[in-house]
Scaffold this motif. Structure first.
Motif, PDB file in Angstrom:
ATOM      1  N   VAL A  24       0.796  -1.326  -0.052  1.00  0.00           N
ATOM      2  CA  VAL A  24      -0.139   0.217   0.063  1.00  0.00           C
ATOM      3  C   VAL A  24       0.997   1.226   0.116  1.00  0.00           C
ATOM      4  N   SER A  25       0.731   2.010  -0.964  1.00  0.00           N
ATOM      5  CA  SER A  25       1.478   3.258  -1.228  1.00  0.00           C
ATOM      6  C   SER A  25       0.861   4.321  -0.404  1.00  0.00           C
ATOM      7  N   ASP A  26      -0.548   4.637  -0.238  1.00  0.00           N
ATOM      8  CA  ASP A  26      -1.276   5.658  -0.010  1.00  0.00           C
ATOM      9  C   ASP A  26      -2.736   5.368   0.351  1.00  0.00           C
ATOM     10  N   LEU A  27      -3.166   6.070   1.349  1.00  0.00           N
ATOM     11  CA  LEU A  27      -4.629   6.034   1.925  1.00  0.00           C
ATOM     12  C   LEU A  27      -5.139   7.592   1.683  1.00  0.00           C
ATOM     13  N   SER A  28      -6.432   7.619   1.086  1.00  0.00           N
ATOM     14  CA  SER A  28      -6.993   8.707   1.337  1.00  0.00           C
ATOM     15  C   SER A  28      -8.539   8.539   1.380  1.00  0.00           C
ATOM     16  N   THR A  29      -9.240   9.522   0.951  1.00  0.00           N
ATOM     17  CA  THR A  29     -10.942   9.116   1.264  1.00  0.00           C
ATOM     18  C   THR A  29     -11.418   9.750  -0.296  1.00  0.00           C
ATOM     19  N   ASP A  30     -12.777   9.189  -0.541  1.00  0.00           N
ATOM     20  CA  ASP A  30     -13.440   9.493  -1.743  1.00  0.00           C
ATOM     21  C   ASP A  30     -14.522  10.271  -1.286  1.00  0.00           C
ATOM     22  N   ALA A  31     -15.533  10.803  -2.141  1.00  0.00           N
ATOM     23  CA  ALA A  31     -16.490  11.602  -1.908  1.00  0.00           C
ATOM     24  C   ALA A  31     -17.545  11.132  -1.039  1.00  0.00           C
ATOM     25  N   ASN A  32     -17.480   9.727  -0.695  1.00  0.00           N
ATOM     26  CA  ASN A  32     -18.764   9.349  -0.113  1.00  0.00           C
ATOM     27  C   ASN A  32     -18.058   8.723   1.341  1.00  0.00           C
ATOM     28  N   ASP A  33     -16.873   9.322   1.603  1.00  0.00           N
ATOM     29  CA  ASP A  33     -16.050   9.027   2.962  1.00  0.00           C
ATOM     30  C   ASP A  33     -15.600   7.578   2.963  1.00  0.00           C
ATOM     31  N   ARG A  34     -15.525   7.142   1.829  1.00  0.00           N
ATOM     32  CA  ARG A  34     -14.755   5.808   1.880  1.00  0.00           C
ATOM     33  C   ARG A  34     -13.219   6.011   1.862  1.00  0.00           C
ATOM     34  N   LEU A  35     -12.646   5.013   2.236  1.00  0.00           N
ATOM     35  CA  LEU A  35     -11.386   4.801   2.431  1.00  0.00           C
ATOM     36  C   LEU A  35     -10.734   4.300   1.068  1.00  0.00           C
ATOM     37  N   LEU A  36      -9.824   5.018   0.488  1.00  0.00           N
ATOM     38  CA  LEU A  36      -9.384   4.554  -1.102  1.00  0.00           C
ATOM     39  C   LEU A  36      -7.588   4.219  -0.424  1.00  0.00           C
ATOM     40  N   ALA A  37      -7.557   2.717  -1.047  1.00  0.00           N
ATOM     41  CA  ALA A  37      -6.332   2.343  -0.586  1.00  0.00           C
ATOM     42  C   ALA A  37      -5.481   1.995  -2.101  1.00  0.00           C
ATOM     43  N   THR A  38      -4.178   2.670  -2.296  1.00  0.00           N
ATOM     44  CA  THR A  38      -3.678   2.426  -3.489  1.00  0.00           C
ATOM     45  C   THR A  38      -2.365   1.798  -3.309  1.00  0.00           C
TER      46      THR A  38
END
Length: 177
Positions: A24-38
């Motif tokens: 996992v290089s990064d964690l952020s959130t999307d417009a629906n407050d879901r966590l995005l893992a990339t």
């Protein structure tokens, strides 16, 4: 050989998923407050996902397969459009998710640990850990004379570092965007 993605819940860490070690290089959130893992992975917590996945607080889900062998960062702009930056055919590229299809938009600067920032009028900025900020002009990334950019939900932005003219006002150190 697995790592855990955890969430701080008031007074304790709660495991929310496992991924292969160092993937996992990064964690952020999307417009629906879901966590995005990339990153570089094929699954999260047993759910098949090609380098990008979302977590809604209970369940991991995959997103359409992105055109990257690894994804450095993904985030969602104010208008709901998702952008990602990663490696494509050995080069750093950036792409946009249009519903279920990713479109590669072109080459991207080579900052370390890139992150997108979005202005209130559709501006797109790309910054790295500490050395550069670039702005998308609609056709190319233009370097800005600054090292970090932050934009509040109300659209107030601050650019730090350097000496430059930003709009009609010169600045030294910190500028309001």
């Amino acid at each position: 050989n697995f790592r855990q993605i955890v969430e701080w819940v008031g007074n304790a860490w709660v495991v929310r998923g496992t991924v292969p070690s160092n993937s996992v290089s990064d964690l952020s959130t999307d417009a629906n407050d879901r966590l995005l893992a990339t990153g570089t992975f094929t699954s999260v917590d047993g759910v098949a996902a090609a380098n990008i996945a979302t977590f809604d607080g209970a369940t991991w889900s995959s997103l359409p397969s992105a055109p990257f062998s690894s994804i450095d960062h993904a985030s969602v702009a104010n208008n709901g459009t998702m952008y990602a930056i990663g490696l494509n055919a050995g080069f750093r590229r950036w792409a946009r998710l249009d519903g279920s299809t990713w479109t590669v938009l072109g080459a991207a600067p080579l900052p370390e640990r890139p992150e997108f920032r979005y202005g209130p009028n559709g501006e797109i900025f790309l910054q790295d850990d500490s050395t550069s900020v670039h702005q998308w002009t609609g056709t190319a990334w233009t370097p800005m004379n600054g090292t970090r950019i932050a934009i509040t939900p109300s659209g107030v932005g601050l650019l730090t570092g350097g000496t430059n003219v930003l709009g009609p006002q010169p600045y030294v150190g910190v500028a309001d965007y």
